[in-house]
Design a protein around this motif. Sequence first.
Motif, short mmCIF file in Angstrom:
data_model
loop_
_atom_site.label_atom_id
_atom_site.label_comp_id
_atom_site.label_asym_id
_atom_site.label_seq_id
_atom_site.Cartn_x
_atom_site.Cartn_y
_atom_site.Cartn_z
N PHE A 1 0.85 -1.19 0.00
CA PHE A 1 0.00 0.00 0.00
C PHE A 1 0.88 1.23 0.00
CE2 PHE A 1 0.54 -1.02 4.49
CZ PHE A 1 0.77 0.21 5.09
N THR B 1 0.71 5.58 0.46
CA THR B 1 -0.08 6.70 0.93
C THR B 1 0.84 7.85 1.29
OG1 THR B 1 -1.79 7.39 2.49
CG2 THR B 1 -0.04 5.96 3.34
N CYS C 1 -3.92 -7.06 6.82
CA CYS C 1 -4.36 -6.78 5.45
C CYS C 1 -5.46 -7.76 5.07
CB CYS C 1 -3.19 -6.90 4.48
SG CYS C 1 -1.77 -5.85 4.87
N ALA D 1 -9.38 -6.88 -0.83
CA ALA D 1 -9.92 -5.57 -1.20
C ALA D 1 -11.36 -5.69 -1.69
CB ALA D 1 -9.04 -4.93 -2.27
N LYS E 1 -12.57 -0.65 4.64
CA LYS E 1 -11.51 -0.63 5.65
C LYS E 1 -10.79 -1.97 5.68
CE LYS E 1 -13.95 2.83 8.40
NZ LYS E 1 -14.53 3.18 9.72
N ASN E 2 -9.83 -2.10 4.75
CA ASN E 2 -9.11 -3.35 4.60
C ASN E 2 -7.74 -3.34 5.26
OD1 ASN E 2 -11.18 -4.45 2.85
ND2 ASN E 2 -10.40 -3.05 1.29
N LEU E 3 -7.36 -2.20 5.85
CA LEU E 3 -6.09 -2.09 6.55
C LEU E 3 -6.36 -1.76 8.00
CD1 LEU E 3 -3.72 -0.15 4.11
CD2 LEU E 3 -3.36 -2.43 5.03
N THR F 1 -9.31 2.04 2.42
CA THR F 1 -8.48 1.83 1.24
C THR F 1 -9.11 2.39 -0.03
OG1 THR F 1 -9.47 -0.40 1.07
CG2 THR F 1 -7.32 -0.19 2.16
N ASN F 2 -10.34 2.87 0.05
CA ASN F 2 -10.96 3.52 -1.10
C ASN F 2 -10.65 5.02 -1.13
OD1 ASN F 2 -12.13 1.20 -2.13
ND2 ASN F 2 -14.01 1.45 -0.95
N ILE G 1 -4.78 6.70 -0.88
CA ILE G 1 -4.25 5.37 -0.60
C ILE G 1 -4.36 4.49 -1.85
CG2 ILE G 1 -4.45 3.30 0.82
CD1 ILE G 1 -5.66 4.99 3.00
N TYR H 1 -3.92 0.55 -2.74
CA TYR H 1 -3.88 -0.71 -2.00
C TYR H 1 -3.93 -1.87 -2.97
CZ TYR H 1 -5.29 -4.30 1.41
OH TYR H 1 -5.35 -5.43 2.20
#
Length: 273
Positions: free
Chosen positions: A83, A85, A108, A111, A115-117, A142-143, A147, A149
Amino acid sequence: FEYFRVSESLVQVAVATKAFLAALRTPKVHNIRLTLEGANRDKLCFQLESETTGLRKKYSIPTLDDVEFLNTMIDKHTFPTRFITRPEVLSRLLSNFQSGATDMTIVCKPADGNKNLTFTSHATSFKGTGDAFLQTHMELDTNDEDIEYFFNSNEPLDFSFNLKDFKAMVQFCSDVNTDIAVYLDQPGSPVVVSPSFRRWTHHRAESDFMADMLLASMEPANQPTNSAPASQMNLSQRSAEAPVSGASDRSSLDQSTGQLPVDRRQSAAQSAA
């Protein structure tokens, strides 16, 4: 760099960290020049200059002999998960962790959501008769446009490593005005943290440096061996047994017990002692 020249294809020297940092403590320095001097290149020389005060200083640090240089053979671009950012995003997130936290865990997930992180830290409180553990969870969307991802695995992965070292790289990327990229392979394998030149203001062709930090991650708890040492258990897999107290508006509390995980490098140093 305004000027960079190496007489050979590869030059490696080692100096004491304490002496190296002492040479950089001069305030209001605008220019630093590093050179190797001596008949056998046995001195690393710092020349510091302040344009404001006109002050010039020179330090000579003896190089260390009998030091083994380790060259890693890791291609971060082959790692299936990463990822990218802005460092300010991670700085705000990490500011919610307790000052006593030494390790952190990144979980992790595929996807398929927002909220995948997930970032988790543990801190110990020695107030009262028993030890209490404060667990803080923070999530990243992550959207979000800041960021990028990439996740390529069939199940969630968690990586536990040293928090202080990770913060140092976040601060470095902020100081040099670049994004930050985190490359992840499998739990127990090294985590690579690097500056990223993804934005239009960061053309790779115009950049004059590269930097990679390798962080040792802890082995997963569900190893095929009989039992994993407590120092190698992933933080996200600890059981919840003892209550904790305290709260934060931007963090959530969980309940956990057991010994705090110890960095494997510290464990090896203690065993050798």
